[in-house]
Design a protein around this motif. Sequence first.
Motif, PDB file in Angstrom:
ATOM      1  N   GLY A  20     -56.660   7.686  20.081  1.00 50.21           N
ATOM      2  CA  GLY A  20     -55.990   6.457  20.480  1.00 50.21           C
ATOM      3  C   GLY A  20     -56.877   5.498  21.246  1.00 50.21           C
ATOM      4  N   TYR A  21     -58.137   5.886  21.456  1.00 48.80           N
ATOM      5  CA  TYR A  21     -59.082   5.063  22.214  1.00 48.80           C
ATOM      6  C   TYR A  21     -60.373   4.879  21.427  1.00 48.80           C
ATOM      7  CZ  TYR A  21     -56.172   6.589  26.186  1.00 48.80           C
ATOM      8  OH  TYR A  21     -55.131   6.860  27.023  1.00 48.80           O
ATOM      9  N   LYS A  22     -60.960   3.700  21.585  1.00 52.05           N
ATOM     10  CA  LYS A  22     -62.321   3.463  21.129  1.00 52.05           C
ATOM     11  C   LYS A  22     -63.145   3.006  22.315  1.00 52.05           C
ATOM     12  CE  LYS A  22     -62.865   0.819  17.594  1.00 52.05           C
ATOM     13  NZ  LYS A  22     -62.697  -0.300  16.640  1.00 52.05           N
ATOM     14  N   ALA A  23     -64.453   3.132  22.185  1.00 50.22           N
ATOM     15  CA  ALA A  23     -65.331   2.682  23.259  1.00 50.22           C
ATOM     16  C   ALA A  23     -66.461   1.861  22.669  1.00 50.22           C
ATOM     17  CB  ALA A  23     -65.886   3.870  24.034  1.00 50.22           C
ATOM     18  N   SER A  24     -67.019   1.008  23.500  1.00 48.38           N
ATOM     19  CA  SER A  24     -68.125   0.160  23.079  1.00 48.38           C
ATOM     20  C   SER A  24     -69.119   0.020  24.213  1.00 48.38           C
ATOM     21  CB  SER A  24     -67.593  -1.222  22.660  1.00 48.38           C
ATOM     22  OG  SER A  24     -68.657  -2.108  22.382  1.00 48.38           O
ATOM     23  N   ARG A  25     -70.403   0.213  23.902  1.00 49.92           N
ATOM     24  CA  ARG A  25     -71.466   0.075  24.911  1.00 49.92           C
ATOM     25  C   ARG A  25     -72.497  -0.909  24.356  1.00 49.92           C
ATOM     26  NH1 ARG A  25     -74.126   3.825  28.565  1.00 49.92           N
ATOM     27  NH2 ARG A  25     -75.242   2.480  30.035  1.00 49.92           N
ATOM     28  N   PRO A  26     -72.226  -2.201  24.545  1.00 44.40           N
ATOM     29  CA  PRO A  26     -73.121  -3.214  23.982  1.00 44.40           C
ATOM     30  C   PRO A  26     -74.424  -3.385  24.752  1.00 44.40           C
ATOM     31  CG  PRO A  26     -71.337  -4.262  25.176  1.00 44.40           C
ATOM     32  CD  PRO A  26     -71.038  -2.787  25.168  1.00 44.40           C
ATOM     33  N   SER A  27     -74.441  -2.919  25.985  1.00 39.22           N
ATOM     34  CA  SER A  27     -75.631  -3.086  26.822  1.00 39.22           C
ATOM     35  C   SER A  27     -75.674  -1.947  27.840  1.00 39.22           C
ATOM     36  CB  SER A  27     -75.609  -4.436  27.541  1.00 39.22           C
ATOM     37  OG  SER A  27     -74.522  -4.502  28.443  1.00 39.22           O
ATOM     38  N   GLN A  28     -76.794  -1.844  28.535  1.00 39.37           N
ATOM     39  CA  GLN A  28     -76.912  -0.826  29.583  1.00 39.37           C
ATOM     40  C   GLN A  28     -75.827  -1.000  30.636  1.00 39.37           C
ATOM     41  OE1 GLN A  28     -78.820   1.778  29.710  1.00 39.37           O
ATOM     42  NE2 GLN A  28     -79.760   2.125  31.702  1.00 39.37           N
ATOM     43  N   GLU A  29     -75.473  -2.246  30.934  1.00 38.29           N
ATOM     44  CA  GLU A  29     -74.572  -2.538  32.044  1.00 38.29           C
ATOM     45  C   GLU A  29     -73.094  -2.429  31.709  1.00 38.29           C
ATOM     46  OE1 GLU A  29     -78.467  -4.265  32.335  1.00 38.29           O
ATOM     47  OE2 GLU A  29     -76.896  -4.741  30.880  1.00 38.29           O
ATOM     48  N   ASN A  30     -72.724  -2.585  30.454  1.00 44.55           N
ATOM     49  CA  ASN A  30     -71.314  -2.753  30.110  1.00 44.55           C
ATOM     50  C   ASN A  30     -70.797  -1.660  29.183  1.00 44.55           C
ATOM     51  OD1 ASN A  30     -70.678  -5.397  31.430  1.00 44.55           O
ATOM     52  ND2 ASN A  30     -72.407  -6.037  30.163  1.00 44.55           N
ATOM     53  N   PHE A  31     -69.607  -1.200  29.500  1.00 43.55           N
ATOM     54  CA  PHE A  31     -68.973  -0.136  28.717  1.00 43.55           C
ATOM     55  C   PHE A  31     -67.481  -0.453  28.683  1.00 43.55           C
ATOM     56  CE2 PHE A  31     -68.678   3.590  26.477  1.00 43.55           C
ATOM     57  CZ  PHE A  31     -68.166   4.703  27.127  1.00 43.55           C
ATOM     58  N   SER A  32     -66.936  -0.657  27.498  1.00 41.80           N
ATOM     59  CA  SER A  32     -65.536  -1.042  27.361  1.00 41.80           C
ATOM     60  C   SER A  32     -64.723   0.083  26.749  1.00 41.80           C
ATOM     61  CB  SER A  32     -65.414  -2.281  26.477  1.00 41.80           C
ATOM     62  OG  SER A  32     -66.072  -3.382  27.061  1.00 41.80           O
ATOM     63  N   LEU A  33     -63.472   0.125  27.130  1.00 36.36           N
ATOM     64  CA  LEU A  33     -62.512   1.046  26.525  1.00 36.36           C
ATOM     65  C   LEU A  33     -61.463   0.208  25.815  1.00 36.36           C
ATOM     66  CD1 LEU A  33     -61.712   4.095  26.350  1.00 36.36           C
ATOM     67  CD2 LEU A  33     -60.134   3.638  28.242  1.00 36.36           C
ATOM     68  N   ILE A  34     -61.215   0.539  24.554  1.00 39.79           N
ATOM     69  CA  ILE A  34     -60.352  -0.289  23.711  1.00 39.79           C
ATOM     70  C   ILE A  34     -59.179   0.530  23.217  1.00 39.79           C
ATOM     71  CG2 ILE A  34     -60.246  -1.705  21.627  1.00 39.79           C
ATOM     72  CD1 ILE A  34     -63.506  -1.654  22.095  1.00 39.79           C
ATOM     73  N   LEU A  35     -57.987  -0.001  23.439  1.00 38.86           N
ATOM     74  CA  LEU A  35     -56.769   0.587  22.896  1.00 38.86           C
ATOM     75  C   LEU A  35     -56.305  -0.372  21.806  1.00 38.86           C
ATOM     76  CD1 LEU A  35     -57.074   1.376  26.027  1.00 38.86           C
ATOM     77  CD2 LEU A  35     -54.634   1.925  25.891  1.00 38.86           C
ATOM     78  N   GLU A  36     -56.509   0.004  20.548  1.00 44.87           N
ATOM     79  CA  GLU A  36     -56.173  -0.910  19.450  1.00 44.87           C
ATOM     80  C   GLU A  36     -54.666  -1.108  19.322  1.00 44.87           C
ATOM     81  OE1 GLU A  36     -58.149  -2.648  17.595  1.00 44.87           O
ATOM     82  OE2 GLU A  36     -60.119  -1.667  17.538  1.00 44.87           O
ATOM     83  N   LEU A  37     -53.925  -0.035  19.484  1.00 46.11           N
ATOM     84  CA  LEU A  37     -52.459  -0.080  19.373  1.00 46.11           C
ATOM     85  C   LEU A  37     -51.902   0.688  20.570  1.00 46.11           C
ATOM     86  CD1 LEU A  37     -52.108   0.751  15.562  1.00 46.11           C
ATOM     87  CD2 LEU A  37     -51.637  -1.467  16.618  1.00 46.11           C
ATOM     88  N   ALA A  38     -51.682  -0.024  21.658  1.00 47.23           N
ATOM     89  CA  ALA A  38     -51.271   0.641  22.890  1.00 47.23           C
ATOM     90  C   ALA A  38     -49.887   1.290  22.750  1.00 47.23           C
ATOM     91  CB  ALA A  38     -51.259  -0.366  24.028  1.00 47.23           C
ATOM     92  N   THR A  39     -49.757   2.457  23.367  1.00 46.87           N
ATOM     93  CA  THR A  39     -48.473   3.170  23.377  1.00 46.87           C
ATOM     94  C   THR A  39     -48.096   3.491  24.831  1.00 46.87           C
ATOM     95  OG1 THR A  39     -49.434   5.388  23.304  1.00 46.87           O
ATOM     96  CG2 THR A  39     -49.114   4.265  21.197  1.00 46.87           C
ATOM     97  N   PRO A  40     -46.806   3.683  25.090  1.00 49.58           N
ATOM     98  CA  PRO A  40     -46.387   4.000  26.473  1.00 49.58           C
ATOM     99  C   PRO A  40     -47.070   5.246  27.038  1.00 49.58           C
ATOM    100  CG  PRO A  40     -44.492   3.290  25.193  1.00 49.58           C
ATOM    101  CD  PRO A  40     -45.635   3.406  24.211  1.00 49.58           C
ATOM    102  N   SER A  41     -47.453   6.185  26.187  1.00 47.37           N
ATOM    103  CA  SER A  41     -48.126   7.397  26.678  1.00 47.37           C
ATOM    104  C   SER A  41     -49.516   7.094  27.236  1.00 47.37           C
ATOM    105  CB  SER A  41     -48.237   8.433  25.554  1.00 47.37           C
ATOM    106  OG  SER A  41     -49.089   7.961  24.527  1.00 47.37           O
ATOM    107  N   GLN A  42     -50.011   5.906  26.984  1.00 44.71           N
ATOM    108  CA  GLN A  42     -51.307   5.509  27.529  1.00 44.71           C
ATOM    109  C   GLN A  42     -51.189   4.807  28.879  1.00 44.71           C
ATOM    110  OE1 GLN A  42     -52.543   3.470  23.854  1.00 44.71           O
ATOM    111  NE2 GLN A  42     -54.174   5.010  23.629  1.00 44.71           N
ATOM    112  N   THR A  43     -49.971   4.730  29.377  1.00 44.76           N
ATOM    113  CA  THR A  43     -49.776   4.263  30.745  1.00 44.76           C
ATOM    114  C   THR A  43     -50.456   5.245  31.691  1.00 44.76           C
ATOM    115  OG1 THR A  43     -47.699   3.133  30.266  1.00 44.76           O
ATOM    116  CG2 THR A  43     -48.061   3.847  32.540  1.00 44.76           C
ATOM    117  N   SER A  44     -51.389   4.733  32.499  1.00 43.60           N
ATOM    118  CA  SER A  44     -52.195   5.613  33.331  1.00 43.60           C
ATOM    119  C   SER A  44     -53.094   4.762  34.229  1.00 43.60           C
ATOM    120  CB  SER A  44     -53.058   6.528  32.448  1.00 43.60           C
ATOM    121  OG  SER A  44     -53.718   7.513  33.209  1.00 43.60           O
TER     122      SER A  44
END
Lengths: 113, 113
Positions: free
Chosen positions: B63-87
């Motif tokens: 349910g999660y993807k990640a992206s590290r475009p640079s040394q400094e930045n790291f993103s977490l992506i929820l393409e289709l968010a669900t209530p179980s991802q409340t956290s």
Amino acid sequence: GEQVEQRPPHLSVREGDSAIIICTYTDSATAYFSWYKQEAGAGLQLLMSVLSNVDRKEEQGLTVLLNKKDKRLSLNLTAAHPGDSAVYFCAVSPSSGSWQLIFGSGTQLTVMP
Amino acid sequence: EAAVTQSPRNKVAVTGGKVTLSCNQTNNHNNMYWYRQDTGHGLRLIHYSYGAGSTEKGDIPDGYKASRPSQENFSLILELATPSQTSVYFCASGDQGQNTEVFFGKGTRLTVV
């Protein structure tokens, strides 16, 4: 894979008393052991860490004990004060490869004046 | 001082929507991590990265993807968010190898309604 159990989930002590939190782990190859403190609304802050060749480490009122035979890690706050009130987590890392931290479920410590 | 900055700090998303959580570190660390924190579970590893362009699955990547475009930045992506991802989600950075501190951001509280 590695399983980490932490107890107690809640701990309440009086100021000046000691507070002991225990974690047990399952993988005898676990190589790195650490304790983190999380204050309300904040991230985790490293308190202390030890490698598997260390049985005991003391720093600033904190004592970490590692019993490799029983696969048990403990954190002892020797004279707790209200500022120590927070959630404490143990975190361990296996000896192989990927440098991942595996966390215990946390202990909410309350130190009463 | 090592710094890990997360944005946003709070987010309310609708079910089925896309959510991106961002993390920036000024530590020049190779490794970055995304954890979620839920009561009774401690912190669980979702994705991590060894450096720019790399992403690896942690213990609970579904349910999660990640992206590290640079040394400094790291993103977490929820393409289709669900209530179980409340956290509460924490980003962290650290150097290669054991016996090095991992630094945490202050967390992002995500509510999916």
